[in-house]
Design an enzyme around this catalytic site. Structure first.
Site, PDB file in Angstrom:
ATOM      1  N   ASP A  56      -0.256   5.034   0.995  1.00 35.80           N
ATOM      2  CA  ASP A  56      -0.520   5.993   2.069  1.00 35.80           C
ATOM      3  C   ASP A  56      -0.351   5.346   3.438  1.00 35.80           C
ATOM      4  O   ASP A  56      -0.944   4.294   3.729  1.00 35.80           O
ATOM      5  CB  ASP A  56      -1.933   6.548   1.949  1.00 35.80           C
ATOM      6  CG  ASP A  56      -2.113   7.418   0.708  1.00 35.80           C
ATOM      7  OD1 ASP A  56      -1.189   7.460  -0.129  1.00 35.80           O
ATOM      8  OD2 ASP A  56      -3.175   8.056   0.575  1.00 35.80           O
ATOM      9  N   ASP A  86       0.864  -1.162   0.000  1.00 36.72           N
ATOM     10  CA  ASP A  86       0.000   0.000   0.000  1.00 36.72           C
ATOM     11  C   ASP A  86       0.913   1.229   0.000  1.00 36.72           C
ATOM     12  O   ASP A  86       2.124   1.121   0.269  1.00 36.72           O
ATOM     13  CB  ASP A  86      -0.870  -0.044   1.266  1.00 36.72           C
ATOM     14  CG  ASP A  86      -1.695   1.210   1.466  1.00 36.72           C
ATOM     15  OD1 ASP A  86      -2.281   1.692   0.480  1.00 36.72           O
ATOM     16  OD2 ASP A  86      -1.738   1.715   2.606  1.00 36.72           O
TER      17      ASP A  86
END
Length: 264
Positions: A51, A49
């Protein structure tokens, strides 16, 4: 950081992981129970991922700061990451607040992005060892494409902010990268890399990463919300991303060698 490794036999991975998880929480340490042997080092694709995982920021909030609606967007983002809101609906609601922003803000946001400590070491070491590395994000290609180029990533996919006449329209275009989309992209990247899904590693922090974490051969919750830590294969609560290397059986000497080669 100190990492200690024990080789344990006579018990299956899942029961041992279940028994040790409460003790890890009580003691305030990270305990990762992973399969040993050649299988452990055979995991050749790592997908992260972006963020609050690869980077320290939430990209939508960086854009929102320039639009003057940071607090409102942050509130919706937090609820979505806790799993209280449907991600796609929250995405459209947040992006709508960016309508009218000049496209020049993209360069400003790129310059504001802060990599998570250890991110460069993690990627550099994995690449030196022959891994392929990718990112999937509920954020935006306007940032992930830049990260792909800067960090030498093999794969990157995110949502795309629509731009018309030099302005953000408040809409996204193309395929939506949500919770299910991240798992779908993990499978796509694995197929393109020629790596069985069992030999993949996924790393994330939010509820919308759970499908991806559970689909991977090894799912790592990185400084994650409680619901994610409880559902992932293992969790890392140390604030340095290169800690994940130790879960893969990569030694300190191999990390230092990669750093030396990079400097040379």
């Amino acid at each position: 950081m100190t990492a200690v490794e024990f080789a344990v036999s006579g018990v299956e991975t899942e029961p041992l992981r279940t028994e040790l998880a409460p003790e890890a929480s009580r003691l305030g340490v990270d305990i990762a129970v992973v399969g040993a042997g050649l299988y452990r080092r055979a995991q050749r694709l790592v997908v992260m991922d972006v963020d609050s995982t690869l980077i320290q920021d939430e990209v939508i909030e960086l854009f929102a700061a320039h639009a003057g609606c940071e607090d409102k967007v942050a509130e919706v983002t937090a609820a979505a990451m806790r799993g209280e809101l449907d991600f796609e609906q929250s995405l459209h609601a947040r992006v709508a607040l960016l309508e009218g922003l000049d496209v020049s803000v993209v360069d400003k946001v790129r310059s504001e992005v802060r990599l998570t400590p250890g991110a460069r070491t993690l990627i550099r070491t994995l690449k030196r060892l022959g891994y392929q590395v990718g990112v999937v994000s509920g954020g935006f290609t306007q940032v992930t494409d830049d990260l792909k180029e800067r960090l030498g990533l093999d794969f990157a996919q995110a949502n795309t902010l629509e731009v018309v006449d030099g302005k953000l329209t408040g809409r996204v275009t193309g395929e939506i990268v949500d919770r299910a989309g991240k798992a779908r992209l993990l499978r796509r990247f694995a197929a393109e890399a020629g790596v069985p899904l069992s030999q993949t590693v996924a790393i994330g922090d939010g509820a919308n990463d759970l499908d991806m974490l559970n689909a991977a051969g090894l799912g790592v919750a990185f400084n994650a919300k409680p619901v994610v830590r409880e559902a992932a294969h293992t969790a890392v609560n140390f604030p340095f991303l290169d800690t994940v290397l130790y879960l893969l059986g990569v030694t300190r000497e191999e990390v230092e060698a990669a750093d030396t080669l990079d400097v040379g």
